[in-house]
Write a protein that holds these residues in place. Structure first.
Motif, PDB file in Angstrom:
ATOM      1  N   LEU A   1       0.816  -1.214   0.000  1.00 45.25           N
ATOM      2  CA  LEU A   1       0.000   0.000   0.000  1.00 45.25           C
ATOM      3  C   LEU A   1       0.850   1.265   0.000  1.00 45.25           C
ATOM      4  O   LEU A   1       0.485   2.276  -0.609  1.00 45.25           O
ATOM      5  N   HIS A   2       1.990   1.213   0.689  1.00 46.08           N
ATOM      6  CA  HIS A   2       2.908   2.367   0.639  1.00 46.08           C
ATOM      7  C   HIS A   2       3.393   2.598  -0.795  1.00 46.08           C
ATOM      8  O   HIS A   2       3.493   3.755  -1.245  1.00 46.08           O
ATOM      9  N   GLU A   3       3.699   1.517  -1.498  1.00 45.96           N
ATOM     10  CA  GLU A   3       4.150   1.649  -2.890  1.00 45.96           C
ATOM     11  C   GLU A   3       3.029   2.187  -3.770  1.00 45.96           C
ATOM     12  O   GLU A   3       3.259   3.004  -4.668  1.00 45.96           O
ATOM     13  N   TYR A   4       1.794   1.718  -3.514  1.00 45.82           N
ATOM     14  CA  TYR A   4       0.661   2.214  -4.306  1.00 45.82           C
ATOM     15  C   TYR A   4       0.417   3.694  -4.030  1.00 45.82           C
ATOM     16  O   TYR A   4       0.082   4.465  -4.942  1.00 45.82           O
ATOM     17  N   ALA A   5       0.588   4.118  -2.768  1.00 44.69           N
ATOM     18  CA  ALA A   5       0.324   5.515  -2.405  1.00 44.69           C
ATOM     19  C   ALA A   5       1.227   6.482  -3.172  1.00 44.69           C
ATOM     20  O   ALA A   5       0.826   7.622  -3.436  1.00 44.69           O
ATOM     21  N   ARG A   6       2.427   6.018  -3.531  1.00 42.95           N
ATOM     22  CA  ARG A   6       3.339   6.898  -4.281  1.00 42.95           C
ATOM     23  C   ARG A   6       2.843   7.191  -5.692  1.00 42.95           C
ATOM     24  O   ARG A   6       3.314   8.133  -6.337  1.00 42.95           O
ATOM     25  N   THR A   7       1.896   6.388  -6.170  1.00 42.10           N
ATOM     26  CA  THR A   7       1.413   6.542  -7.549  1.00 42.10           C
ATOM     27  C   THR A   7       0.158   7.408  -7.635  1.00 42.10           C
ATOM     28  O   THR A   7      -0.330   7.658  -8.740  1.00 42.10           O
ATOM     29  N   ILE A   8      -0.383   7.836  -6.501  1.00 42.63           N
ATOM     30  CA  ILE A   8      -1.609   8.641  -6.525  1.00 42.63           C
ATOM     31  C   ILE A   8      -1.355   9.980  -5.850  1.00 42.63           C
ATOM     32  O   ILE A   8      -0.539  10.076  -4.920  1.00 42.63           O
ATOM     33  N   PRO A   9      -2.039  11.033  -6.288  1.00 40.41           N
ATOM     34  CA  PRO A   9      -1.820  12.364  -5.714  1.00 40.41           C
ATOM     35  C   PRO A   9      -2.862  12.702  -4.654  1.00 40.41           C
ATOM     36  O   PRO A   9      -3.833  11.985  -4.444  1.00 40.41           O
ATOM     37  N   GLY A  10      -2.676  13.833  -3.992  1.00 37.97           N
ATOM     38  CA  GLY A  10      -3.691  14.414  -3.138  1.00 37.97           C
ATOM     39  C   GLY A  10      -3.896  13.707  -1.806  1.00 37.97           C
ATOM     40  O   GLY A  10      -3.039  12.979  -1.301  1.00 37.97           O
ATOM     41  N   LYS A  11      -5.079  13.938  -1.254  1.00 39.94           N
ATOM     42  CA  LYS A  11      -5.395  13.447   0.086  1.00 39.94           C
ATOM     43  C   LYS A  11      -5.466  11.923   0.142  1.00 39.94           C
ATOM     44  O   LYS A  11      -5.205  11.326   1.192  1.00 39.94           O
ATOM     45  N   GLN A  12      -5.835  11.283  -0.970  1.00 42.34           N
ATOM     46  CA  GLN A  12      -5.944   9.822  -0.964  1.00 42.34           C
ATOM     47  C   GLN A  12      -4.601   9.155  -0.682  1.00 42.34           C
ATOM     48  O   GLN A  12      -4.542   8.060  -0.135  1.00 42.34           O
ATOM     49  N   GLN A  13      -3.523   9.844  -1.058  1.00 38.86           N
ATOM     50  CA  GLN A  13      -2.201   9.300  -0.754  1.00 38.86           C
ATOM     51  C   GLN A  13      -1.986   9.240   0.754  1.00 38.86           C
ATOM     52  O   GLN A  13      -1.477   8.250   1.294  1.00 38.86           O
ATOM     53  N   MET A  14      -2.417  10.287   1.462  1.00 39.05           N
ATOM     54  CA  MET A  14      -2.257  10.324   2.922  1.00 39.05           C
ATOM     55  C   MET A  14      -3.119   9.256   3.594  1.00 39.05           C
ATOM     56  O   MET A  14      -2.670   8.576   4.526  1.00 39.05           O
ATOM     57  N   VAL A  15      -4.349   9.092   3.106  1.00 39.27           N
ATOM     58  CA  VAL A  15      -5.255   8.109   3.706  1.00 39.27           C
ATOM     59  C   VAL A  15      -4.746   6.686   3.474  1.00 39.27           C
ATOM     60  O   VAL A  15      -4.799   5.836   4.370  1.00 39.27           O
ATOM     61  N   THR A  16      -4.235   6.419   2.267  1.00 36.92           N
ATOM     62  CA  THR A  16      -3.709   5.079   1.970  1.00 36.92           C
ATOM     63  C   THR A  16      -2.504   4.768   2.848  1.00 36.92           C
ATOM     64  O   THR A  16      -2.350   3.645   3.353  1.00 36.92           O
ATOM     65  N   ASN A  17      -1.648   5.754   3.046  1.00 39.25           N
ATOM     66  CA  ASN A  17      -0.490   5.549   3.929  1.00 39.25           C
ATOM     67  C   ASN A  17      -0.947   5.304   5.367  1.00 39.25           C
ATOM     68  O   ASN A  17      -0.330   4.519   6.093  1.00 39.25           O
ATOM     69  N   ALA A  18      -2.023   5.976   5.777  1.00 35.83           N
ATOM     70  CA  ALA A  18      -2.550   5.757   7.124  1.00 35.83           C
ATOM     71  C   ALA A  18      -3.071   4.329   7.277  1.00 35.83           C
ATOM     72  O   ALA A  18      -2.877   3.692   8.319  1.00 35.83           O
TER      73      ALA A  18
END
Length: 550
Positions: free
Chosen positions: A423-440
């Protein structure tokens, strides 16, 4: 206060309490965190037990998450959501109840920081649901199908799966003994894999390893009337009649009135009652049955009548035991003694009455349709036996799911760390607030191995760093090695190679349930509590004049 749309327009009754907005959402999250903090320390092989004492009842010592939450009697409406997901996890897959509550609590804890910063809860919910979907897809990609070659290899694999939940319970020292017993019980089930056909009895005394596994049905000897001493205590190839019939002279109800004109009429009335009973007994004897069991009472006359003819009988047999016996011996429960055909009787290889601890037990073994098994648990006290029963339930459910779906993942936090990395790797591929939520979401997954290490007295920060490094280098199944708490070796290891396995169904269900619970709580923005009017108050003295507790 009164809820109002505009000044002068009263919408809700006086005294209605309304709480809404961000403060209410934060309050709900705080309540859930309190629940999580209670069960947090029960996770894993080194989890601590909880001593729960209720007034007027016995104390309970357990580290089973579902049991702890059920006995806490939580009243907070938001916190009840976590109790419900623990119950759901326990009934659906049997194990992982503490993990699902802990993970849901961590998701809410991560959400609180975002809400304080002004992020809308719907943004968080959307991110969590997307991350949940990605995590489930990754589990299905990583799960290992158990291609079992022969029966011996299959048994070894199932025993390893059973040992994983047992290692975190009070019976961890007897994990191998009970793993054998659990696998034996599951292998006797039919294609439906119904766990209700595995009966667990408890008999205080002896040690845990004095517990008995019965390939058939066993239950404690019921109350017997005079004459049972003469009945046979061992019968080879018995014919078993299962009844829902009362075999005794019925007592007249109160205010019963019989009008007779002479003594002979009274004698006819008495003789009619006896004749009805004797006809029932004779019809049973004519069937060839030499074991008679009934859900209803079998009186002293019937007991002696059967004993003289070499027939064993027992009345008031619990319904659950009678149903299990029916499946095992193939007989059907009859509600009448008339026209009982031979095919309606049950058959087994051996009936025997034996002493177990301080009580006598009836054993029915060598059953031709042995879909029912019985485990008689022994132990030094009620608390120990009750915890052993809860442990066996978890192990049985794990083995059942493994037998049915035959796919496992690495335990000990290994799968959670791999999902977190993904999920951390996926979060690097998306912008905005969704990146923060995915990392959480990914950080919340790491709470499982972190808590396993904390409960074992290890440095969780150092272990998490080691696990992140190992997974970044391709160590898919690297997890916490809790045996190192004694040996002093490396605190991480390949848990799949060490046979620390969990059915993938448990992880799929726990991640889905925890995410759904967190999203449900995040979706609540207002709580309305109606006041109770005086005319709606219950009788303060309760039912029958007893004082109700405040």
């Amino acid at each position: 206060m009164s809820a109002m749309l505009q000044p002068g327009i009263i919408l809700l009754r006086e005294g209605t309490d309304t709480s809404q907005g961000v403060p209410q959402l934060i309050s709900n999250i705080n309540a859930c965190e309190c629940i999580v903090d209670i069960v947090r320390t029960t996770l894993g092989p080194f989890g601590m037990d909880k001593l729960i004492h209720s007034e007027g009842s016995n104390s309970t010592v357990t580290n089973d998450g579902a049991t702890v939450l059920r006995m806490l009697d939580v009243v907070h409406p938001a916190a009840k959501t976590l109790v419900e997901i623990a119950k759901s996890q326990d009934s659906e897959v049997g194990d992982g109840t503490t993990s699902v509550v802990l993970f849901a609590g961590e998701l809410l804890k991560e959400s609180k920081a975002f809400i304080d910063e002004g992020m809308h809860s719907q943004v968080i919910i959307k991110g969590f649901r997307k991350a949940c979907l990605l995590a489930k897809e990754k589990i299905k990609e990583l799960e290992v199908k158990l291609h079992i070659g022969d029966e011996q290899e299959r048994r070894k694999l199932l025993m390893r799966c059973a040992a994983t939940p047992l290692s975190s319970k009070l019976v961890a020292g007897q994990a191998e003994f009970f793993s054998n017993m659990v696998v034996d019980a599951v292998e006797k089930l039919d294609e439906d894999l119904d766990p209700k056909t595995i009966s667990i009895k408890k008999e205080v005394g002896g040690s845990l390893e004095d517990s008995i596994f019965v390939e058939g049905v066993a239950f404690q000897k019921t109350f017997s009337y005079a004459g049972f001493e003469q009945a046979p205590k061992k019968i080879v190839n018995p014919k078993i009649a299962l009844l829902n019939v009362e075999l005794e002279i019925k007592k007249e109800k109160e205010n019963t009135e019989i009008r007779i004109t002479n003594v002979s009429d009274y004698q006819k009335y008495v003789d009619a009652e006896w004749n009805i009973l004797y006809s029932k007994l004779d019809s049973l004897i004519s069937t060839g049955a030499n074991v008679v069991l009934s859900r209803l009472a079998i009186g002293d006359l019937a007991t002696q009548y059967f004993a003289v003819r070499g027939i064993f009988c027992a009345g008031r047999v619990p319904d659950a035991d009678l149903q299990c016996l029916s499946k095992a011996v193939g007989g059907s429960i009859q509600s009448s003694t008339n026209k009982i055909e031979p095919h309606m009787l049950g058959h087994c290889g051996l009936f025997e009455e034996r002493q177990v601890g301080g009580n006598r037990y009836n054993f029915f073994t060598e059953c031709p349709k042995s879909k029912s098994t019985t485990i008689i648990l022994r132990g030094a006290g009620d608390q120990l036996i009750n915890e052993a029963e809860r442990s066996l339930h978890d192990a049985i459910m794990v083995v059942l799911r493994t037998s049915k779906y035959s796919s496992v993942v690495g335990g000990g936090g290994a799968i959670e760390m791999e999902l977190s990395k993904h999920l951390h790797e996926y979060a690097r591929t998306i912008p905005g607030k969704q990146q923060m939520v995915t990392n959480a979401f990914a950080r919340a997954l790491e709470s499982i191995p972190k808590q396993l290490a904390d409960n074992a007295g290890l440095d969780s920060t150092d272990i998490l760093n080691q696990l992140r490094k190992a997974h970044a280098e391709g160590g898919t199944w690297m997890g916490v090695n809790l045996s190192s708490a004694y040996t002093g070796n490396s605190h991480i290891s390949n848990n799949f190679e060490n046979y620390i396995w969990e059915p993938s169904l448990i992880k799929l269900n726990s991640i889905e349930a925890a995410t759904s619970a967190a999203c449900t709580i995040l979706n609540v923005d207002e709580t309305i509590k109606h006041p109770r009017l005086e005319n709606e108050m219950p009788n303060p003295r309760g039912v029958g004049g007893m004082q109700m507790p405040h």
